[in-house]
Write an enzyme that holds these catalytic residues in place. Structure first.
Site, PDB file in Angstrom:
ATOM      1  N   ASP A 112       0.807  -1.224   0.000  1.00 35.20           N
ATOM      2  CA  ASP A 112       0.000   0.000   0.000  1.00 35.20           C
ATOM      3  C   ASP A 112       0.838   1.272   0.000  1.00 35.20           C
ATOM      4  OD1 ASP A 112      -2.208  -1.684   0.171  1.00 35.20           O
ATOM      5  OD2 ASP A 112      -2.135  -1.683   2.360  1.00 35.20           O
TER       6      ASP A 112
ATOM      7  N   LYS B  68       2.068   2.242  -5.152  1.00 34.17           N
ATOM      8  CA  LYS B  68       2.693   1.717  -6.382  1.00 34.17           C
ATOM      9  C   LYS B  68       1.849   2.061  -7.609  1.00 34.17           C
ATOM     10  CE  LYS B  68       2.755  -2.376  -4.386  1.00 34.17           C
ATOM     11  NZ  LYS B  68       2.584  -2.128  -2.967  1.00 34.17           N
TER      12      LYS B  68
ATOM     13  N   GLY C 106      -4.077  -4.162  -4.222  1.00 33.26           N
ATOM     14  CA  GLY C 106      -5.104  -3.178  -4.564  1.00 33.26           C
ATOM     15  C   GLY C 106      -4.392  -1.890  -4.925  1.00 33.26           C
ATOM     16  N   HIS C 107      -4.206  -1.667  -6.222  1.00 37.34           N
ATOM     17  CA  HIS C 107      -3.424  -0.507  -6.654  1.00 37.34           C
ATOM     18  C   HIS C 107      -4.350   0.625  -7.087  1.00 37.34           C
ATOM     19  CE1 HIS C 107       0.305  -3.248  -7.339  1.00 37.34           C
ATOM     20  NE2 HIS C 107      -0.155  -3.267  -6.107  1.00 37.34           N
TER      21      HIS C 107
ATOM     22  N   THR D 215      -5.850 -11.606   3.152  1.00 39.59           N
ATOM     23  CA  THR D 215      -6.930 -10.927   2.430  1.00 39.59           C
ATOM     24  C   THR D 215      -8.048 -11.905   2.042  1.00 39.59           C
ATOM     25  OG1 THR D 215      -5.793 -11.285   0.346  1.00 39.59           O
ATOM     26  CG2 THR D 215      -5.342  -9.203   1.459  1.00 39.59           C
TER      27      THR D 215
ATOM     28  N   GLN E  61       2.385  -5.917  -3.187  1.00 41.66           N
ATOM     29  CA  GLN E  61       2.798  -6.040  -1.773  1.00 41.66           C
ATOM     30  C   GLN E  61       4.086  -5.240  -1.509  1.00 41.66           C
ATOM     31  OE1 GLN E  61       1.872  -9.420  -3.380  1.00 41.66           O
ATOM     32  NE2 GLN E  61      -0.097  -8.530  -2.930  1.00 41.66           N
TER      33      GLN E  61
ATOM     34  N   THR F 146      -9.687  -5.051   1.064  1.00 37.04           N
ATOM     35  CA  THR F 146     -10.562  -5.610   2.110  1.00 37.04           C
ATOM     36  C   THR F 146     -11.312  -4.539   2.897  1.00 37.04           C
ATOM     37  OG1 THR F 146      -8.696  -5.586   3.651  1.00 37.04           O
ATOM     38  CG2 THR F 146      -9.087  -7.635   2.442  1.00 37.04           C
TER      39      THR F 146
ATOM     40  N   ARG G 207      -6.048   0.430   8.183  1.00 32.03           N
ATOM     41  CA  ARG G 207      -4.628   0.088   8.225  1.00 32.03           C
ATOM     42  C   ARG G 207      -4.012   0.601   9.521  1.00 32.03           C
ATOM     43  NH1 ARG G 207      -4.049   2.324   2.258  1.00 32.03           N
ATOM     44  NH2 ARG G 207      -4.875   0.543   1.111  1.00 32.03           N
TER      45      ARG G 207
ATOM     46  N   ASP H 123       2.473  14.866   1.847  1.00 38.66           N
ATOM     47  CA  ASP H 123       1.523  15.922   2.231  1.00 38.66           C
ATOM     48  C   ASP H 123       0.728  15.578   3.487  1.00 38.66           C
ATOM     49  OD1 ASP H 123       0.553  13.922   0.313  1.00 38.66           O
ATOM     50  OD2 ASP H 123      -1.404  14.847   0.678  1.00 38.66           O
TER      51      ASP H 123
HETATM   52  P1  IMO Z   1      -0.573  -4.075  -2.429  1.00 37.87           P
HETATM   53  O1  IMO Z   1      -0.065  -4.611  -3.732  1.00 37.87           O
HETATM   54  C1  IMO Z   1      -0.987  -4.530   1.873  1.00 37.87           C
HETATM   55  C2  IMO Z   1      -1.034  -8.620   3.486  1.00 37.87           C
HETATM   56  C3  IMO Z   1      -2.330  -9.066   4.134  1.00 37.87           C
HETATM   57  C4  IMO Z   1      -1.788 -10.012   5.204  1.00 37.87           C
HETATM   58  C5  IMO Z   1      -0.621 -10.682   4.486  1.00 37.87           C
HETATM   59  C6  IMO Z   1      -0.952 -12.039   3.902  1.00 37.87           C
HETATM   60  O2  IMO Z   1      -1.856  -3.342  -2.508  1.00 37.87           O
HETATM   61  O3  IMO Z   1       0.503  -3.313  -1.735  1.00 37.87           O
HETATM   62  P2  IMO Z   1      -2.333 -12.725   1.745  1.00 37.87           P
HETATM   63  O4  IMO Z   1      -3.779 -12.506   1.405  1.00 37.87           O
HETATM   64  O5  IMO Z   1      -1.382 -12.171   0.773  1.00 37.87           O
HETATM   65  O6  IMO Z   1      -2.068 -14.173   2.065  1.00 37.87           O
HETATM   66  O7  IMO Z   1      -2.143 -11.952   3.129  1.00 37.87           O
HETATM   67  O8  IMO Z   1      -0.243  -9.808   3.440  1.00 37.87           O
HETATM   68  N1  IMO Z   1      -1.161  -8.115   2.105  1.00 37.87           N
HETATM   69  C7  IMO Z   1      -1.117  -6.818   1.767  1.00 37.87           C
HETATM   70  N2  IMO Z   1      -1.035  -5.700   2.527  1.00 37.87           N
HETATM   71  N3  IMO Z   1      -1.001  -4.404   0.542  1.00 37.87           N
HETATM   72  C8  IMO Z   1      -1.043  -5.494  -0.246  1.00 37.87           C
HETATM   73  O9  IMO Z   1      -0.898  -5.423  -1.576  1.00 37.87           O
HETATM   74  C9  IMO Z   1      -1.148  -6.780   0.358  1.00 37.87           C
HETATM   75  N4  IMO Z   1      -1.259  -8.037  -0.098  1.00 37.87           N
HETATM   76  C10 IMO Z   1      -1.245  -8.839   0.983  1.00 37.87           C
HETATM   77  O10 IMO Z   1      -3.019  -7.984   4.702  1.00 37.87           O
HETATM   78  O11 IMO Z   1      -1.267  -9.283   6.278  1.00 37.87           O
HETATM   79 MG    MG Z   2      -3.170  -2.868  -0.911  1.00 33.20          MG
END
Ligand code: IMO
Ligand code: MG
Length: 429
Positions: free
Chosen positions: A13, A16, A40-41, A128, A223, A300, A304, A332
Site C-alpha cells: 500500500d 505503487k 489493490g493498486h 486478504t 505487496q 478488504t 490500516r 503531504d
Molecule cells: P498491495 O499490492 C498490503 C497482506 C495481508 C496479510 C498478508 C498475507 O496493494 O501493496 P495474503 O492474502 O497475501 O495471504 O495476506 O499480506 N497483504 C497486503 N497488505 N497491501 C497489499 O498489496 C497486500 N497483499 C497482501 O493484509 O497481512
Molecule cells: Mg493494498
C-alpha cells in the site's frame, strides 16, 4: 529507455499504482510480476478512480502493452470484473495479455484460505482471504492449474479432477466442510476460459523482445518487501516474493536485464493484517494519519495500522531489493504536524539494534528509538518544484536519504497524477 522494476518498500500500500500510472506515460510495456488480487493498486487519473487488483496500472495509456506475468496468481472472476469495469469507463483492453504460465486461483483456494484462518483463530495472519497462500502452495507442490490449461478442455478437466480429489478429502476430513462439485467448477471455469482465451499467450518473449529493442518496460510489483516470504516478518507475510529479484522470474527476464530498481515508500508506515510493526501508533496521531490519508485497505476495506517511518526496516528493504532510488509518497499527510519522528533503531533487551531482525517474535518485542524533526505548517500538495518545498520537508527527506543510503528521486504530494515532484538534483540548491 530501460527496464525498471518498481517495488513496494514497506508492508504494501505504498502508492505503487500511482507511480506506475505516472511512469507508464513513457513506457511501452507494464508487467505485473507477482501476487494476485490481494493487491489493490489505486490509480486516480482523467478516466476516474480505480482500484486495480490484477490489471497492470499502465492500462490507461493507449501505447502501453500490459502483461499479467507468469508470477501472478489469477482469480479469473476478479480479472473479468476488472476488465468489464475498465471497458465501461472507456479504457481499452486490447493490449492486455495474460501469461499462459500464470496459476489460477480456484474456488477451493479461497475456501481453504478462510478455513485455515478460522482454524488459526487468535493466531490468524489476517490474510486478504483471496486464496493466495493456498494457490502458491499448490504451485510449488506441483498440483496447480494454470491459465494455459483453460485452452484445452480435456487437459483442464483431467487436472481439475485430480486436484479436486485431494482438495475434497482435505475439505471434508480436515475441516468438516462440504464437498465441492467438479461439474460446477468445470463449467464455471470453461466459461471464464472462453472469455479470457484472447488474452492468454506466452508473454515472456514479448517482454524480452521489447527490452532488447531498448523500449521502456516497467515491472510492477505487488505487496512490499516486509511481506516477502524469505525476508519479511515470517510467518506474517504473503506467499509470493514482492522483491525486485522476483521481478525477473515473474516476468521471464534475467537479472542482467534490469537497469533500475525503484522502491516506493510512504512518508510514514502502514500495515494491514497481523504481525509485528514496531512504529505502530495506537494514539491520536495514528488515527490522524489514518483519517487524513484514508488508510483503509483497497482490497478488504480494513483500517490500516499507521505509524512513524521505520528507517531500520526501510534500510533493510533498500538492501534486499538493491534499490537504485526511491519514490516517497503521501508526504503531504504530514502538512501541519508540529513535529515528525523517524525510527532510527530498535531497543531490544536493553540494547540498540540497527539491523532488522529475522525473527518476528524478536521484532514484536522491539521498542522504536525515535529521532524527532520539526514539522512544516504549510500545504505542500500543489508544489511541483523540489526547491519550493519547506526547509523542514527538505530536512526530513535528506535525513531519510542518509538513514536509508538511497536517493529519493520522486516525491508524491497528493493522490492525483499531477501531484508529483520529479527531482532534478542539478536544479537543487
Ligand atoms: P498491495 O499490492 C498490503 C497482506 C495481508 C496479510 C498478508 C498475507 O496493494 O501493496 P495474503 O492474502 O497475501 O495471504 O495476506 O499480506 N497483504 C497486503 N497488505 N497491501 C497489499 O498489496 C497486500 N497483499 C497482501 O493484509 O497481512
Ligand atoms: Mg493494498
Amino acid at each position: 529507455m530501460a527496464v525498471i522494476a518498481v517495488v513496494g518498500g514497506q508492508w504494501g500500500d505504498e502508492g505503487k499504482g500511482k507511480i506506475i500510472d505516472l511512469l507508464a506515460e513513457k513506457a511501452k510495456i507494464v508487467v505485473r510480476f507477482s501476487g494476485g488480487d490481494n493487491a489493490g493498486h489505486t490509480v486516480i487519473n482523467p478516466y476516474g478512480e480505480f482500484r486495480l487488483h490484477l490489471v497492470p496500472s499502465g492500462i490507461f495509456y493507449p501505447q502501453v502493452t500490459c502483461i499479467i506475468g507468469n508470477g501472478v496468481a489469477i482469480n479469473p472472476a476478479v480479472l473479468l470484473e476488472e476488465i468489464d469495469d475498465l471497458q465501461s469507463h472507456g479504457v481499452g483492453i486490447s493490449r492486455l495479455f495474460i501469461s499462459d504460465r500464470a496459476h489460477l486461483i480456484m474456488p477451493y483456494h479461497i475456501l481453504l484460505d478462510r478455513l485455515e484462518e478460522e482454524r488459526r483463530s487468535k493466531g490468524a495472519l489476517g490474510t486478504t482471504l483471496r486464496g493466495i497462500g493456498p494457490v502458491f502452495a499448490d504451485k510449488v507442490a506441483r498440483v496447480g492449474i494454470r491459465t494455459g490449461d483453460l485452452l484445452d478442455r480435456d487437459i483442464f478437466l483431467s487436472r481439475l479432477k485430480s486436484a479436486l480429489e485431494l482438495k475434497n478429502i482435505i475439505l471434508t476430513k480436515v475441516y468438516q466442510a462440504p464437498l465441492l462439485r467438479l461439474e460446477e467448477i468445470y463449467q464455471q471455469y470453461c466459461h471464464y476460459g472462453e472469455r479470457l482465451m484472447p488474452f492468454i499467450r506466452e508473454t515472456s518473449s514479448i517482454i524480452r523482445e521489447a527490452a532488447t529493442r531498448g523500449e521502456t518496460v516497467l515491472l510492477e510489483g505487488a505487496q512490499g518487501a516486509l511481506l516477502d516470504p524469505d525476508f519479511g516478518t515470517y510467518p506474517y507475510v504473503t506467499s509470493s516474493s514482492p522483491l525486485a529479484g522476483a521481478s525477473c522470474i515473474g516476468a521471464g527476464l534475467g537479472p542482467r536485464g534490469i537497469d533500475r530498481v525503484l522502491g516506493i515508500f510512504k512518508a510514514y508506515n502502514t500495515r494491514v493484517g497481523a504481525g509485528p510493526m514496531p512504529t505502530e501508533l495506537k494514539t491520536k496521531i495514528g488515527n490522524l494519519i489514518r483519517e487524513k490519508a484514508r488508510e483503509y485497505g483497497a482490497t478488504t476495506g480494513r483500517p490500516r495500522r499507521c505509524g512513524w517511518f521505520d528507517a531500520v526496516a526501510g534500510r533493510f528493504s533498500v538492501q534486499i531489493n538493491g534499490l537504485s532510488d526511491i519514490a516517497l509518497t503521501h508526504l503531504d499527510i504530514y502538512d501541519g504536524f508540529p513535529s515528525v519522528k523517524i525510527c532510527t533503531a530498535y531497543r531490544f533487551k536493553g540494547e540498540a539494534l540497527t539491523s532488522f531482525p529475522s525473527d518476528a517474535v524478536v521484532l514484536e518485542k522491539c521498542q522504536p528509538v525515535y529521532e524527532e524533526l520539526e514539522g512544516w505548517q504549510e500545504s505542500i500538495s500543489g508544489i511541483r518544484n523540489f526547491r519550493k518545498l519547506p526547509a523542514q520537508a527538505h530536512k526530513y527527506l535528506s535525513r531519510l536519504e542518509d538513514l536509508l543510503s538511497c536517493p529519493i528521486s520522486l516525491v508524491s504530494t497528493g493522490p492525483d497524477r499531477r501531484q508529483i515532484i520529479e527531482r532534478n538534483p542539478k536544479s537543487e540548491v
